[in-house]
Design an enzyme around this catalytic site. Structure first.
Site, PDB file in Angstrom:
ATOM      1  N   LYS A   1       0.843  -1.198   0.000  1.00  0.00           N
ATOM      2  CA  LYS A   1       0.000   0.000   0.000  1.00  0.00           C
ATOM      3  C   LYS A   1       0.881   1.253   0.000  1.00  0.00           C
ATOM      4  O   LYS A   1       0.596   2.223  -0.701  1.00  0.00           O
ATOM      5  CB  LYS A   1      -0.937  -0.002   1.218  1.00  0.00           C
ATOM      6  CG  LYS A   1      -2.079  -1.006   1.065  1.00  0.00           C
ATOM      7  CD  LYS A   1      -2.855  -1.246   2.347  1.00  0.00           C
ATOM      8  CE  LYS A   1      -3.850  -2.390   2.132  1.00  0.00           C
ATOM      9  NZ  LYS A   1      -4.527  -2.848   3.337  1.00  0.00           N
TER      10      LYS A   1
ATOM     11  N   GLN B   1      -4.811  -1.966   9.535  1.00  0.00           N
ATOM     12  CA  GLN B   1      -4.662  -3.235   8.819  1.00  0.00           C
ATOM     13  C   GLN B   1      -5.281  -4.371   9.640  1.00  0.00           C
ATOM     14  O   GLN B   1      -4.963  -4.544  10.811  1.00  0.00           O
ATOM     15  CB  GLN B   1      -3.165  -3.506   8.555  1.00  0.00           C
ATOM     16  CG  GLN B   1      -2.896  -4.755   7.748  1.00  0.00           C
ATOM     17  CD  GLN B   1      -3.425  -4.657   6.314  1.00  0.00           C
ATOM     18  OE1 GLN B   1      -3.323  -3.621   5.666  1.00  0.00           O
ATOM     19  NE2 GLN B   1      -4.012  -5.740   5.830  1.00  0.00           N
TER      20      GLN B   1
ATOM     21  N   ASP C   1     -11.131   2.898   4.192  1.00  0.00           N
ATOM     22  CA  ASP C   1     -11.475   1.485   3.980  1.00  0.00           C
ATOM     23  C   ASP C   1     -12.996   1.294   3.945  1.00  0.00           C
ATOM     24  O   ASP C   1     -13.482   0.246   3.528  1.00  0.00           O
ATOM     25  CB  ASP C   1     -10.899   0.623   5.119  1.00  0.00           C
ATOM     26  CG  ASP C   1      -9.734  -0.248   4.653  1.00  0.00           C
ATOM     27  OD1 ASP C   1      -9.558  -0.381   3.427  1.00  0.00           O
ATOM     28  OD2 ASP C   1      -9.022  -0.796   5.514  1.00  0.00           O
TER      29      ASP C   1
END
Ligand code: NAP
Length: 285
Positions: A54, A98, A121
């Site tokens: 990422k 994460q 997200d």
């Protein structure tokens, strides 16, 4: 019939080139460089790899990224304090924790702490609710990548029978909601679905996100179906495969995504997209 292979690497590259140009123009006109903060807890090898991928993808399109690495023993208050600091930091536009988290950390409490304006997200309850009522702010990245792949391949969604195999909060459910919002008729299957094939055989578009290699065999797929394989499974011999028997199903489908090289590259691309959307909104653009 041999299916058209949907090249996720190619589509992701095209989208990222467009994003890089948009980001450069945004920075030129506002003086603001979009920034993503990634919080990594523990030292799980796969999570570390995802996070470094990422960060690299951010660099490639002109997004600044920072990774806050915390030990697996971090307490909930310590983790929430890191999120609070990123929420407060005006130079940060996107925040991502994460997953998975170590078992002692309650995932929902952590995700709910992220400012809804920086929830790139799309996992905060507010953004999930937005998906349900059809006023999405940040679409979760993998389902968004699936939608973008279908659009890039000019595959009609409205009126199609969509079957989603997998009902997780991060892939299956949001994929179903997003495609329903595009006027598909959607069915969601999960591990307790009886006789999976009776549903999958009806799919014009079959999206599979179960994490089970060879779950979908050719007799379960309608001739001419579009097959999107989200699954990522590492076999004992080290090979990475999806959930679909690719070689057999490609002879029956009209379109199919490979694994790797299908949905995967689109997921990070949509994260980059969401970070730019956040930066624009937070800068009043
Ligand atoms: P997850 O949380 O484990 O959810 C799996 C879902 O599949 C659950 O809803 C489960 O049903 C269902 N399922 C399991 N076995 C099944 C079976 N035999 N028949 C029908 N349904 C079954 O996984 P996830 O996070 O959604 O991820 C799914 C897969 O996608 C994994 O392989 C993951 O690595 C991959 N993935 C890929 C990307 C990408 O960028 N390409 C991104 C995220 C995830 P229950 O709800 O009944 O347990």
């Amino acid at each position: 019939m041999s299916a058209r292979i949907i090249d996720g690497v190619k589509h992701a590259k095209q989208l990222r080139a467009g994003l890089a140009a948009e980001i450069s123009e945004f920075e030129r006109s506002t003086g603001v460089r979009p920034k993503l903060t990634v919080v990594l807890v523990g030292s799980d090898a796969a999570s570390r790899l995802y996070v470094s991928n990422k960060a690299k993808a951010c660099r490639d399109v002109g997004i600044e990224s920072a990774t806050v690495a915390l030990p697996a023993s971090v307490t909930l208050p310590e983790l929430l304090a890191v999120i609070d600091a990123a929420n407060e930091d005006k130079t940060v536009h996107g925040i991502l924790v994460q997953l998975p988290l170590p078992a002692h950390l309650p995932v929902r409490a952590v995700l709910e702490r992220i400012s809804v304006d920086k929830d790139v997200d799309g996992f905060h309850m507010y953004n999930v609710g937005g998906l349900v009522v059809g006023s999405t702010v940040f679409s979760p990245c993998t389902p968004y990548g699936v939608q973008k792949l279908l659009e890039a391949e000019q595959i009609p969604i409205a009126g199609q029978n969509v079957v989603v195999v997998g009902a997780s909060n991060i892939v299956g459910k949001p994929t179903a909601l997003m495609l329903m919002q595009k006027d598909a008729t959607v069915c969601i299957c999960h591990a307790k679905t009886r006789d999976l094939a009776q549903f999958t055989i009806l799919a014009d578009i079959l999206v599979v996100a179960a994490g089970r290699p060879n779950l979908i065999l050719a007799p379960m797929v309608k001739t001419g179906a579009v097959v999107i394989d989200v699954g990522i499974n590492r076999l004992p011999d080290g090979r990475i495969v999806g959930d679909v028997d690719f070689e057999a199903v490609r002879l029956k489908a009209s379109h199919i995504t490979p694994v790797p090289g299908g949905v995967g590259p689109m997921t990070i691309t949509m994260l980059l997209h969401n970070t730019l959307v956040a930066a624009r909104a937070l800068s009043g653009q």
